[in-house]
Design a protein around this motif. Structure first.
Motif, PDB file in Angstrom:
ATOM      1  N   ASN A  72       0.830  -1.206   0.000  1.00 60.78           N
ATOM      2  CA  ASN A  72       0.000   0.000   0.000  1.00 60.78           C
ATOM      3  C   ASN A  72       0.862   1.252   0.000  1.00 60.78           C
ATOM      4  O   ASN A  72       1.917   1.306   0.647  1.00 60.78           O
ATOM      5  CB  ASN A  72      -1.029  -0.002   1.141  1.00 60.78           C
ATOM      6  CG  ASN A  72      -0.412  -0.186   2.527  1.00 60.78           C
ATOM      7  OD1 ASN A  72       0.609  -0.831   2.681  1.00 60.78           O
ATOM      8  ND2 ASN A  72      -1.059   0.397   3.520  1.00 60.78           N
ATOM      9  N   GLU A 115       0.446   5.294   0.517  1.00 59.22           N
ATOM     10  CA  GLU A 115      -0.478   6.329   0.970  1.00 59.22           C
ATOM     11  C   GLU A 115      -0.033   7.716   0.514  1.00 59.22           C
ATOM     12  O   GLU A 115       1.107   7.907   0.070  1.00 59.22           O
ATOM     13  CB  GLU A 115      -0.615   6.259   2.505  1.00 59.22           C
ATOM     14  CG  GLU A 115      -1.250   4.946   2.933  1.00 59.22           C
ATOM     15  CD  GLU A 115      -1.541   4.857   4.424  1.00 59.22           C
ATOM     16  OE1 GLU A 115      -1.091   5.736   5.190  1.00 59.22           O
ATOM     17  OE2 GLU A 115      -2.236   3.893   4.818  1.00 59.22           O
ATOM     18  N   ALA A 125      -2.409  -2.316  -1.574  1.00 59.02           N
ATOM     19  CA  ALA A 125      -1.350  -3.235  -1.982  1.00 59.02           C
ATOM     20  C   ALA A 125      -1.785  -4.130  -3.150  1.00 59.02           C
ATOM     21  O   ALA A 125      -1.010  -4.352  -4.096  1.00 59.02           O
ATOM     22  CB  ALA A 125      -0.966  -4.106  -0.793  1.00 59.02           C
ATOM     23  N   GLU A 126      -3.006  -4.634  -3.084  1.00 56.51           N
ATOM     24  CA  GLU A 126      -3.465  -5.587  -4.113  1.00 56.51           C
ATOM     25  C   GLU A 126      -3.499  -4.942  -5.488  1.00 56.51           C
ATOM     26  O   GLU A 126      -3.039  -5.507  -6.481  1.00 56.51           O
ATOM     27  CB  GLU A 126      -4.868  -6.118  -3.777  1.00 56.51           C
ATOM     28  CG  GLU A 126      -4.980  -6.829  -2.446  1.00 56.51           C
ATOM     29  CD  GLU A 126      -5.405  -5.892  -1.319  1.00 56.51           C
ATOM     30  OE1 GLU A 126      -4.802  -4.810  -1.170  1.00 56.51           O
ATOM     31  OE2 GLU A 126      -6.332  -6.261  -0.582  1.00 56.51           O
TER      32      GLU A 126
HETATM   33  N1  THU Z   1      -5.394  -1.345   2.320  1.00 55.69           N
HETATM   34  C1  THU Z   1      -4.839  -2.199   1.417  1.00 55.69           C
HETATM   35  O1  THU Z   1      -3.680  -2.057   1.010  1.00 55.69           O
HETATM   36  N2  THU Z   1      -5.604  -3.218   0.953  1.00 55.69           N
HETATM   37  C2  THU Z   1      -6.906  -3.431   1.306  1.00 55.69           C
HETATM   38  O2  THU Z   1      -7.547  -4.322   0.757  1.00 55.69           O
HETATM   39  C3  THU Z   1      -7.529  -2.605   2.337  1.00 55.69           C
HETATM   40  C4  THU Z   1      -6.727  -1.472   2.845  1.00 55.69           C
HETATM   41  C5  THU Z   1      -4.571  -0.230   2.803  1.00 55.69           C
HETATM   42  C6  THU Z   1      -5.079   1.124   2.362  1.00 55.69           C
HETATM   43  C7  THU Z   1      -4.504   2.029   3.423  1.00 55.69           C
HETATM   44  O3  THU Z   1      -3.172   2.371   3.041  1.00 55.69           O
HETATM   45  C8  THU Z   1      -4.436   1.153   4.654  1.00 55.69           C
HETATM   46  O4  THU Z   1      -4.561  -0.184   4.205  1.00 55.69           O
HETATM   47  C9  THU Z   1      -5.507   1.445   5.674  1.00 55.69           C
HETATM   48  O5  THU Z   1      -6.766   1.420   5.100  1.00 55.69           O
END
Ligand code: THU
Length: 156
Positions: free
Chosen positions: A61, A63, A73-74
């Motif tokens: 992920n 931000e 991340a996905e």
């Molecule tokens: N996040 C992901 O990377 N994948 C998900 O499926 C849900 C949330 C990340 C987004 C953000 O950077 C952090 O988790 C908190 O929501």
């Protein structure tokens, strides 16, 4: 009126019960958590996708101060894989996440937007895309995106 029911199925594995291939993908996703850039949530997520030639592409992920400009991340992993290897299909995806880089007890399940993107690459492949969701004590395996995202939008 017809009362209909929907049954979704997934399997819960311990890490040791996974096949060698799935274990490798899970390890790649857990390793990718270290690459998370998450100064706002401190929630670190790693993802790894297995392509049709057997290779693995990772994502984490990312931000942003303007929150919606960040990405999960996905999707980071899937978009990177498709951008770099448009001729290959995504066969499988593993995702691992947790606050401060500690895996969650209950596996942290992919958000709706990421499920929709998984559905698209499954559609592109014309073959099931399996999803491994990693927790501290267990791994959930969904054999196809349909089991994680019922009633997939697929009308156009
Ligand atoms: N996040 C992901 O990377 N994948 C998900 O499926 C849900 C949330 C990340 C987004 C953000 O950077 C952090 O988790 C908190 O929501």
């Amino acid at each position: 009126m017809t009362d209909r029911k929907l049954i979704l199925s997934y399997k819960e594995y311990t890490f040791d019960e996974l096949s060698g291939e799935d274990r490798q993908l899970v390890e790649a996703a857990v390793g990718a958590m270290r690459n998370a850039y998450s100064p706002y949530s401190n929630f670190k997520v790693g993802a790894a996708v297995r392509l049709s030639d057997g290779s693995i592409v990772i994502g984490s992920n990312q931000e942003n101060a303007a929150y919606p400009s960040g990405l999960c991340a996905e999707r980071t992993a899937m978009f990177a894989a498709s951008a770099q290897h448009p001729e290959l299909d995504i066969r499988s995806l593993a995702v691992a996440g947790g606050l401060d880089g500690q895996l969650e007890e209950v596996p942290a399940s992919p958000c709706g937007a990421c499920r929709q993107v998984m559905a698209q690459y499954q559609r592109k492949a014309g073959a099931p895309l399996s999803v491994l969701v990693v927790g501290a004590e267990c791994v959930w395996k969904f054999d196809r995106v349909d089991d994680l995202l019922p009633f997939i939008f697929d009308s156009i």
